[in-house]
Design an enzyme around this catalytic site. Sequence first.
Site, PDB file in Angstrom:
ATOM      1  CG  HIS A   1      -1.913   1.028   1.135  1.00  0.00           C
ATOM      2  ND1 HIS A   1      -1.748   2.269   1.780  1.00  0.00           N
ATOM      3  CD2 HIS A   1      -3.182   1.151   1.218  1.00  0.00           C
ATOM      4  CE1 HIS A   1      -2.829   3.059   1.943  1.00  0.00           C
ATOM      5  NE2 HIS A   1      -3.833   2.242   1.469  1.00  0.00           N
TER       6      HIS A   1
ATOM      7  CG  ASP B   1       0.587  -2.579   6.114  1.00  0.00           C
ATOM      8  OD1 ASP B   1      -0.210  -2.830   6.744  1.00  0.00           O
ATOM      9  OD2 ASP B   1       0.528  -1.901   5.025  1.00  0.00           O
TER      10      ASP B   1
ATOM     11  CE  LYS C   1      -7.220  -0.257   6.213  1.00  0.00           C
ATOM     12  NZ  LYS C   1      -8.123   0.262   4.890  1.00  0.00           N
TER      13      LYS C   1
ATOM     14  CD  GLN D   1      -7.026  -4.522   3.944  1.00  0.00           C
ATOM     15  OE1 GLN D   1      -7.901  -5.164   4.278  1.00  0.00           O
ATOM     16  NE2 GLN D   1      -7.193  -3.195   3.630  1.00  0.00           N
TER      17      GLN D   1
ATOM     18  CB  CYS E   1      -3.739   3.191  -1.435  1.00  0.00           C
ATOM     19  SG  CYS E   1      -4.716   4.588  -1.376  1.00  0.00           S
TER      20      CYS E   1
END
Length: 420
Positions: free
Chosen positions: A137, A214, A240, A217, A378
């Site tokens: 991202h 990261d 999220k 998600q 993104c």
Amino acid sequence: MTATAFPTPTPSATLALDVERLREDFPILSERVRGKQLVYLDNAATSQKPRAVIDAVTRFYSAENANIHRGVHYLSERATIAYDAVRGRVARFINASSPAEIVFTRGTTEGINLVAQSYGRSTLRAGDEILITGMEHHSNIVPWQMVAAQTGATVRAVPITDAGELDLDAFDRLLTERTRILAVVQLSNALGSINPVRWLVARARERGVVTLVDGAQSAPHLPVDVQALGCDFFAFSGHKVFGPTGVGVLYGRSELLERMPPWQGGGDMIETVTLEGSTWALPPARFEAGTPMIAEVIGLGAALSYVETVGREAIGAWEEELLAYATERVGALNGVRLIGTAREKASVLSFVVDGVHPHDVGAVLDDEGVAIRAGHHCAQPVMQRFGVPATARASFAFYNTRDEVDTLVRGLRRVRTLFA
Ligand code: PLP
């Protein structure tokens, strides 16, 4: 690479969710949009909020609101206790070894910028390399480009295969004695690929490379255990994971956080201040300058409790089933090409429809009450890699159903008819 680098999927048969019952916890899911029942398939952008989260935030503002840490009055003490308690809850959620390793941020983006500007800026030198991947991202690309420009370091990226998996041989070649930081996404928002993060981190650590994962998600969809992953930093966003916007988490190993300088100055992050100079508080306060997002942190705590009550194994199992169903049905449509066909995937189905711009796909589906996302997500380098300007993306959460997938498929048939 060896096949063992990919985790074995969890068998789903024994884990059942009462999805219809759980949907009742989310007021927005019964809304109608454009005269149709809402089908919300944009969970990778942001998830919907259960009543438990909405109530926790409302209760805070209705009965408990006060600033934290410096007050001596009843409300301030209560707010402080509630805020600090969430740190422990987050630590348990990702299996950090201590609440002191949990820094509250505005979201994943801020967490990565914090690491880049504090750890990165204070340690990187000209000639050093930061290794990312071709499926990051923008928030795991741009902060590294910025700190590279400030320090003379270089950003390199592991390429991805046609299926949307990392090229692990290339990873091995790119991980060199110059690499100082590895920053990698666990679950790609554009492709749905799950990366073998444990293996990547282990490889990096053998070479003394500091690692950031990261988890924007992965936190909502996969069980996360930062100690098992072995990473130094892990960032995710509250919104999220069924919590409020404006709040996120940066996990950092204590040993590193303690050595890192602050990246923002202000109230709450200091030990002493004189007009000549200041000294810093210990982490995590060192990295939380100013009044934090108190109500949002409390909402995040409620969200994590909610997810734990639903059960993360069961969530993973249901979403795996749903994604398999959607992949089969959408993949079988004439003129539809899936973008991202990795062996290990979760929650994200990206695709293009021959001769139809993804924005038009999104607009036709919107007319049917189906919310998907169309764009570059993104992740422009992913679009460049696959030679498409954009994709349409359906992304699932545990409250989505097979019926909703069927509605998506009917909408896509209509797209084909309208643009044939
Ligand atoms: N990383 C990934 C993989 C994402 O999907 C996102 C958001 O979509 C982010 C980082 C940035 O998250 P936020 O905008 O909440 O900071």
